[in-house]
Design a protein around this motif. Structure first.
Motif, PDB file in Angstrom:
ATOM      1  N   UNK A  56      -7.137  27.142  25.296  1.00  8.36           N
ATOM      2  CA  UNK A  56      -6.530  26.732  24.036  1.00  8.36           C
ATOM      3  C   UNK A  56      -5.210  27.486  23.871  1.00  8.36           C
ATOM      4  N   UNK A  57      -4.134  26.739  23.711  1.00  8.37           N
ATOM      5  CA  UNK A  57      -2.805  27.340  23.605  1.00  8.37           C
ATOM      6  C   UNK A  57      -2.011  26.658  22.499  1.00  8.37           C
ATOM      7  N   UNK A  58      -1.473  27.466  21.581  1.00  5.57           N
ATOM      8  CA  UNK A  58      -0.747  26.911  20.442  1.00  5.57           C
ATOM      9  C   UNK A  58       0.698  26.587  20.778  1.00  5.57           C
ATOM     10  N   UNK A  59       1.256  27.233  21.805  1.00  2.00           N
ATOM     11  CA  UNK A  59       2.682  27.104  22.106  1.00  2.00           C
ATOM     12  C   UNK A  59       2.890  26.187  23.313  1.00  2.00           C
ATOM     13  N   UNK A  60       3.496  25.022  23.129  1.00  2.00           N
ATOM     14  CA  UNK A  60       3.741  24.129  24.280  1.00  2.00           C
ATOM     15  C   UNK A  60       4.627  24.768  25.340  1.00  2.00           C
ATOM     16  N   UNK A  61       5.498  25.692  24.940  1.00  2.00           N
ATOM     17  CA  UNK A  61       6.367  26.342  25.920  1.00  2.00           C
ATOM     18  C   UNK A  61       5.556  27.163  26.908  1.00  2.00           C
ATOM     19  N   UNK A  62       4.513  27.845  26.446  1.00  2.00           N
ATOM     20  CA  UNK A  62       3.651  28.620  27.344  1.00  2.00           C
ATOM     21  C   UNK A  62       2.909  27.693  28.289  1.00  2.00           C
ATOM     22  N   UNK A  63       2.413  26.580  27.769  1.00  2.00           N
ATOM     23  CA  UNK A  63       1.717  25.620  28.626  1.00  2.00           C
ATOM     24  C   UNK A  63       2.648  25.072  29.706  1.00  2.00           C
ATOM     25  N   UNK A  64       3.907  24.822  29.341  1.00  2.00           N
ATOM     26  CA  UNK A  64       4.871  24.314  30.326  1.00  2.00           C
ATOM     27  C   UNK A  64       5.126  25.353  31.422  1.00  2.00           C
ATOM     28  N   UNK A  65       5.163  26.620  31.063  1.00  2.00           N
ATOM     29  CA  UNK A  65       5.376  27.679  32.059  1.00  2.00           C
ATOM     30  C   UNK A  65       4.168  27.806  32.980  1.00  2.00           C
ATOM     31  N   UNK A  66       2.968  27.835  32.403  1.00  2.00           N
ATOM     32  CA  UNK A  66       1.758  28.048  33.201  1.00  2.00           C
ATOM     33  C   UNK A  66       1.464  26.873  34.122  1.00  2.00           C
ATOM     34  N   UNK A  67       1.908  25.685  33.762  1.00  2.00           N
ATOM     35  CA  UNK A  67       1.639  24.501  34.584  1.00  2.00           C
ATOM     36  C   UNK A  67       2.780  24.164  35.529  1.00  2.00           C
ATOM     37  N   UNK A  68       3.803  24.998  35.569  1.00  4.55           N
ATOM     38  CA  UNK A  68       4.930  24.790  36.482  1.00  4.55           C
ATOM     39  C   UNK A  68       4.660  25.576  37.764  1.00  4.55           C
ATOM     40  N   UNK A  69       4.327  24.919  38.877  1.00  9.02           N
ATOM     41  CA  UNK A  69       3.959  25.638  40.111  1.00  9.02           C
ATOM     42  C   UNK A  69       5.068  26.520  40.649  1.00  9.02           C
ATOM     43  N   UNK A  70       6.323  26.242  40.292  1.00  9.92           N
ATOM     44  CA  UNK A  70       7.415  27.078  40.766  1.00  9.92           C
ATOM     45  C   UNK A  70       7.443  28.430  40.059  1.00  9.92           C
ATOM     46  N   UNK A  71       6.768  28.512  38.914  1.00 11.05           N
ATOM     47  CA  UNK A  71       6.702  29.763  38.173  1.00 11.05           C
ATOM     48  C   UNK A  71       5.342  30.428  38.350  1.00 11.05           C
ATOM     49  N   UNK A  72       4.256  29.680  38.069  1.00 11.32           N
ATOM     50  CA  UNK A  72       2.885  30.185  38.217  1.00 11.32           C
ATOM     51  C   UNK A  72       1.997  29.047  38.709  1.00 11.32           C
ATOM     52  N   UNK A  73       1.090  29.372  39.621  1.00 12.62           N
ATOM     53  CA  UNK A  73       0.252  28.334  40.232  1.00 12.62           C
ATOM     54  C   UNK A  73      -1.237  28.613  40.061  1.00 12.62           C
ATOM     55  N   UNK A  74      -1.618  29.475  39.129  1.00 14.13           N
ATOM     56  CA  UNK A  74      -3.042  29.737  38.895  1.00 14.13           C
ATOM     57  C   UNK A  74      -3.779  28.452  38.542  1.00 14.13           C
ATOM     58  N   UNK A  75      -3.209  27.670  37.623  1.00 14.12           N
ATOM     59  CA  UNK A  75      -3.892  26.459  37.163  1.00 14.12           C
ATOM     60  C   UNK A  75      -3.932  25.384  38.230  1.00 14.12           C
ATOM     61  N   UNK A  76      -2.850  25.260  38.985  1.00 17.11           N
ATOM     62  CA  UNK A  76      -2.757  24.144  39.935  1.00 17.11           C
ATOM     63  C   UNK A  76      -3.422  24.436  41.276  1.00 17.11           C
ATOM     64  N   UNK A  77      -3.467  25.723  41.695  1.00 18.31           N
ATOM     65  CA  UNK A  77      -3.908  26.018  43.061  1.00 18.31           C
ATOM     66  C   UNK A  77      -5.152  26.894  43.168  1.00 18.31           C
ATOM     67  N   UNK A  78      -5.503  27.608  42.106  1.00 15.14           N
ATOM     68  CA  UNK A  78      -6.482  28.687  42.261  1.00 15.14           C
ATOM     69  C   UNK A  78      -7.860  28.386  41.698  1.00 15.14           C
ATOM     70  N   UNK A  79      -8.006  27.376  40.871  1.00 12.72           N
ATOM     71  CA  UNK A  79      -9.307  27.084  40.268  1.00 12.72           C
ATOM     72  C   UNK A  79     -10.053  26.053  41.116  1.00 12.72           C
ATOM     73  N   UNK A  80     -11.314  26.360  41.430  1.00 15.44           N
ATOM     74  CA  UNK A  80     -12.133  25.378  42.151  1.00 15.44           C
ATOM     75  C   UNK A  80     -12.944  24.517  41.186  1.00 15.44           C
ATOM     76  N   UNK A  81     -12.979  24.914  39.915  1.00 15.31           N
ATOM     77  CA  UNK A  81     -13.653  24.112  38.899  1.00 15.31           C
ATOM     78  C   UNK A  81     -12.656  23.248  38.146  1.00 15.31           C
TER      79      UNK A  81
END
Length: 538
Positions: A382-407
């Motif tokens: 749950x995230x209130x700030x769309x800017x944070x969501x855009x950063x976390x889902x940008x693989x060029x910046x962070x790839x935890x969400x896109x590459x690291x979760x098996x669930x």
């Protein structure tokens, strides 16, 4: 409500009175016989009106700037804004008192001293000691506002022109608020309006020596340029990490050189501006920025370490997450979420008994906790700030969400306390509150009403965890009281003293709650998880 309706209905009558007064006021004015000498009326010029607007604009902008800075880097607390607002109102009282407490030139000299100290600590990204930092921010703001308002009081026109004078003061205040609230978020990707307003306050300093021109001379421009170039070269060439030595040599010495010319306010103000500009060349404590953005909620930046091996996400001067750039290591959770820390313990306690199928996390950051999402598990952030969501889902910046979760990973935008109500009752085996406004958890997420929402969505044997690491506030007593009121048991792990230097790891403090002690599993027998003295003596 009806009172407001009736009041608004009277507004057209007020406007009608204004029109009639304007029309009648155009006629000749009858002379009044008097033996007293008539005070000559000095015509108000457009330049004078603009000066009035500017002198009221600066304190208004500073009011919002210092409030945002304190709420961003100190604590996101209700009614924190009352303190700067009170100081702002006091400066009006002091400036327009029948007998001023201090002369405007004396206020300006004290402000210049405070501004030099402010430059060192603000540009040096100092975070300790908290009390001194808060005091310096408020003192510098108070002196700047008092000086500007004192100049306005000194420049009051004849009574016949007072209406226009107070209109200009009101207009400047409105424009200052509009600049910070509406325009600055559109043109800046950080909180630049705050140092800009401080620089404008320096430009608003009165001439400290009678007869001096208010326009900068060529020598003033040359001195400011020399200071700016020297400060820029020092930032680029001196291999000084951020810290006291950097603050003294790279910021403090140029600031003292600038202060030596304080008798020429133009030279001093231009020197302050030069130092502010040159300081942008230093990478800062957390590395060079590779991405900046600003939203309604905050200004965020992503930086890269000097070695190029790590990406970091920051809000204000607080680190909110980091990740390895190396593909072989990028799925290793870092910062406050490393596997040997409190988060690893909690997730491991649930996974060891196969009780972790649904997890909810309030606060996204870089998305490091997604690394714990195993097969057949569903993790909802749950995230209130769309800017944070855009950063976390940008693989060029962070790839935890896109590459690291098996669930399965889901990001839900909006206020978590409201969006959690939409989740089914008893859904989450693990519910983690990890939302931060810079360095502090927003307090509306720690209220009794919020706990009612959390417990309704927590599975019967689930764990409720809180990330409470911060520099200024001890949240354990408040959370302990909430746990007792809800009939929960809890344990605390303080990981702030790490056994040894671990690359990419940050010390942290976490608190876990459950409905029964048996639900804590292995944590009950882990000596690192304990009750604090507050709970033991309650």
């Amino acid at each position: 409500a009806w009172g407001w309706v009736y009041g608004l209905a009277l507004l057209p009558l007020v406007l009608g009175c204004a029109v009639l007064a304007w029309r009648w006021g155009r006629g000749p004015v009858a002379a009044v016989a008097s033996d007293e000498p008539v005070e000559p009326v000095v015509e108000v010029t457009r330049l004078q009106q603009l000066r009035w607007v500017g002198l009221s604009f600066v304190p208004s902008s500073l009011l919002l700037g210092v409030t945002t800075a304190l709420a961003t880097d100190i604590a996101s607390l209700p009614l924190l804004w009352v303190v700067p607002l009170t100081l702002y109102l006091v400066t009006w009282i002091l400036a327009f008192a029948g007998r001023p407490l201090l002369a405007t030139t004396i206020i300006a000299r004290i402000f210049a001293i405070a501004l030099v100290a402010w430059l060192m600590l603000y540009l040096g990204e100092a975070t300790e000691p908290a009390g001194a930092l808060i005091g310096l921010h408020l003192l510098t703001f108070f002196l700047a506002a008092w000086m500007c308002h004192a100049r306005l009081a000194d420049d009051r026109p004849h009574t016949r022109s007072l209406t226009g004078f107070y209109l200009c003061l009101s207009l400047g205040g409105v424009l200052g608020g509009m600049f910070n609230a509406l325009l600055a978020p559109l043109i800046f990707d950080d909180l630049s309006e705050y140092p800009l307003a401080m620089a404008a306050a320096a430009l608003a300093m009165p001439a400290l020596v009678a007869g001096r021109s208010l326009l900068p001379s060529r020598r003033d421009l040359a001195v400011a340029a020399a200071v700016g170039i020297a400060c820029a070269l020092a930032n680029l060439t001196l291999p000084l990490p951020p810290g006291p030595l950097h603050m003294i040599l790279v910021i403090g010495l140029p600031a003292l050189v600038v202060y030596a010319g304080v008798r020429r306010p133009q030279r001093f103000a231009l020197g302050v501006i030069a130092i502010l500009l040159a300081a942008q060349l230093h990478p800062g404590i957390h590395g060079a920025p590779i991405y900046r953005t600003r939203s309604f909620f905050a200004a965020h930046r992503v930086t890269q370490s000097q070695s190029g091996q790590l990406h970091r996400i920051l809000h204000g001067n607080t680190l909110h997450g980091r990740q390895w750039v190396d593909p072989e290591r990028r799925c290793e959770p870092l910062a406050y979420y490393h596997r040997t820390g409190p988060v690893g313990d909690v997730v491991g306690a649930l996974a060891s008994t196969d009780r972790l199928m649904q997890a909810g996390v309030v606060g996204l950051g870089a998305g490091a906790m997604a690394s714990y999402a195993g097969p057949r598990q569903r993790w909802t952030f749950y995230e209130i700030d769309p800017a944070v969501a855009a950063i976390a889902t940008n693989p060029e910046l962070f790839s935890y969400l896109s590459d690291c979760a098996t669930g399965r990973i889901e990001v839900v935008l909006g206020d978590a306390r409201l969006r959690l109500r939409e989740a089914p009752a008893g859904r989450y085996d693990l519910l983690t509150i990890d939302a931060f406004s810079s360095d502090s958890i927003p307090v509306h997420l720690l209220t009794r009403e919020a706990f009612v929402v959390y417990l309704a969505r927590l599975a019967p044997g689930g764990l409720l965890t809180f990330h409470i690491s911060n520099r200024y506030l001890d949240l354990v007593p408040q959370l302990a009281a909430q746990a007792r009121a809800a009939g929960l048991v809890w344990r605390l792990r303080d990981d702030r003293r790490l056994a040894g230097p671990l690359p990419g790891v940050e010390p942290s403090r976490w608190l876990v709650m459950a409905r029964q002690e048996s639900f804590l599993g292995p944590l009950l027998f882990d000596r690192r998880w304990h009750r604090s003295e507050v709970e033991a003596t309650a």
